[in-house]
Design a protein around this motif. Structure first.
Motif, PDB file in Angstrom:
ATOM      1  N   VAL A 157       0.833  -1.204   0.000  1.00 25.61           N
ATOM      2  CA  VAL A 157       0.000   0.000   0.000  1.00 25.61           C
ATOM      3  C   VAL A 157       0.869   1.255   0.000  1.00 25.61           C
ATOM      4  O   VAL A 157       1.684   1.447   0.906  1.00 25.61           O
ATOM      5  N   ARG A 159       1.730   4.748   0.939  1.00 29.84           N
ATOM      6  CA  ARG A 159       1.332   5.759   1.921  1.00 29.84           C
ATOM      7  C   ARG A 159       2.582   6.572   2.270  1.00 29.84           C
ATOM      8  O   ARG A 159       3.714   6.140   2.033  1.00 29.84           O
ATOM      9  N   ASP A 181      -7.839  12.610   2.315  1.00 29.36           N
ATOM     10  CA  ASP A 181      -7.701  11.275   1.722  1.00 29.36           C
ATOM     11  C   ASP A 181      -7.249  11.303   0.265  1.00 29.36           C
ATOM     12  O   ASP A 181      -7.488  10.350  -0.481  1.00 29.36           O
ATOM     13  N   ILE A 201      -8.179   7.856  -1.474  1.00 28.63           N
ATOM     14  CA  ILE A 201      -8.513   6.736  -0.601  1.00 28.63           C
ATOM     15  C   ILE A 201     -10.026   6.662  -0.428  1.00 28.63           C
ATOM     16  O   ILE A 201     -10.666   7.603   0.050  1.00 28.63           O
ATOM     17  N   SER A 204     -10.297   2.355   3.960  1.00 25.39           N
ATOM     18  CA  SER A 204      -9.008   2.043   4.572  1.00 25.39           C
ATOM     19  C   SER A 204      -9.202   1.512   5.984  1.00 25.39           C
ATOM     20  O   SER A 204      -9.878   2.141   6.811  1.00 25.39           O
ATOM     21  N   THR A 210      -7.816  -1.924   2.022  1.00 24.46           N
ATOM     22  CA  THR A 210      -7.801  -0.574   1.462  1.00 24.46           C
ATOM     23  C   THR A 210      -8.303  -0.625   0.029  1.00 24.46           C
ATOM     24  O   THR A 210      -8.137  -1.634  -0.667  1.00 24.46           O
ATOM     25  N   TYR A 212      -8.535   2.288  -3.260  1.00 30.01           N
ATOM     26  CA  TYR A 212      -8.305   3.671  -3.667  1.00 30.01           C
ATOM     27  C   TYR A 212      -8.408   3.806  -5.187  1.00 30.01           C
ATOM     28  O   TYR A 212      -8.283   2.832  -5.933  1.00 30.01           O
ATOM     29  N   GLU A 231      -7.550  -2.411  -5.045  1.00 28.08           N
ATOM     30  CA  GLU A 231      -8.070  -2.869  -3.761  1.00 28.08           C
ATOM     31  C   GLU A 231      -7.191  -3.982  -3.210  1.00 28.08           C
ATOM     32  O   GLU A 231      -6.793  -4.896  -3.947  1.00 28.08           O
TER      33      GLU A 231
END
Length: 298
Positions: A157, A159, A181, A201, A204, A210, A212, A231
């Motif tokens: 993911v 981030r 987000d 996003i 989550s 999650t 997005y 996903e």
């Protein structure tokens, strides 16, 4: 290093079907082919044709594997050459029927090369882009890794806090924006360019799930990476492993891009690379062969 050939099964099957049609067209084009086919099965003529067909198809299959092994960047030429050969058969038949066959082998070779370049330009070039043809493409993969859900989450993911642990080493930054987000992810590609994507996003639940929406922000050819939904679902197994389910949906791709990704089983190849990264084992995916330096960038 061998690539995962089973991920290229669609390309292999497609090329072999085209090669079979080439062989059939060649046999049909021979003089008195109908008479030969009605002869006794053990007739020398029938056996010779079957042996020739088996030899051609075997060589074609071996050629596909060699291209995938030593020149994966040119893998699309498997179906292009097979398709060109089939088209050339019909062109040759037509010219012979008109009484104007190729006057020399050199002329035939030149015609074949021109036909191959034209077919490649139509299928994988920009010839059809003027028609504005787009299509969606989606896929889902399930696999298991020997790692905790948190470790898998950090590897998959994108981030702000997972840039250094992400499986794509070319991910250089995930920055927040003024909108909640919504993040901007930047990737440094192997050709020196920088790809920027917006990540919105939608769902989550760290480190379980999650979803997005991604969309390319800066790219001369938006169809190169497209836009869509990604996903990831992670679940702990009793064995201590993590079961992962990844779904990716491109909402619109150029026909040429969608075809290439489908033949490549792109998501299957991606999860092969992800699994190898998480478990720190050799990666034999197509991603590793084509994007090895990019995947390993710090």
């Amino acid at each position: 290093m061998f690539i995962a050939y089973h991920r290229q099964r669609r390309r292999i099957v497609t090329t072999m079907i085209l090669a079979t049609l080439v062989v059939l067209a060649g046999l049909i084009g021979q003089a008195n082919w109908a008479v030969r086919l009605t002869d006794a099965f053990g007739a020398p003529g029938i056996l010779a044709m079957l042996q020739t067909a088996a030899t051609v198809l075997t060589l074609a299959f071996m050629a596909i594997l060699m291209v995938l092994r030593f020149a994966p960047a040119q893998r699309q030429q498997c179906e292009i050459i097979a398709g060109t050969t089939l088209a050339f058969e019909f062109v040759n038949f037509g010219l012979a029927w008109l009484g104007a066959p190729f006057s020399s082998p050199l002329l035939a070779v030149c015609a074949f090369v021109v036909l191959a370049l034209a077919l490649d330009h139509v299928i994988y070039g920009r010839a059809l882009d003027i028609f504005g043809l787009w299509r969606p493409l989606s896929g889902t993969e399930n696999f298991t890794v020997e790692a905790t859900p948190n470790a898998a989450w950090n590897a998959i993911v994108p981030r702000p806090d997972t840039v250094s642990t992400h499986w794509i080493g070319a991910l250089t930054e995930v920055a927040a924006t003024r909108e909640p987000d919504v993040f901007l992810a930047r990737y440094r590609l192997g050709d020196g360019t920088v790809l920027q994507k917006s990540l919105t996003i939608l769902e989550s639940e760290h480190p379980r799930h999650t979803r997005y929406h991604f969309e390319t922000e800066s790219d001369e050819d938006a169809s190169r990476f497209g836009a869509g939904f990604y996903e990831v679902s992670l679940e702990s197994a009793e064995t201590g492993e993590t079961q992962i389910r990844i779904s990716c949906e491109y909402t619109a791709l150029r026909i040429r891009t969608a075809l290439l990704l489908w033949l490549d089983d792109w998501l299957g190849s991606e999860v092969d690379a992800i699994g190898a990264f998480i478990e720190r084992r050799p990666d034999n995916s197509l991603h590793a062969r084509l994007w090895g330096d990019v995947l390993r960038q710090a």
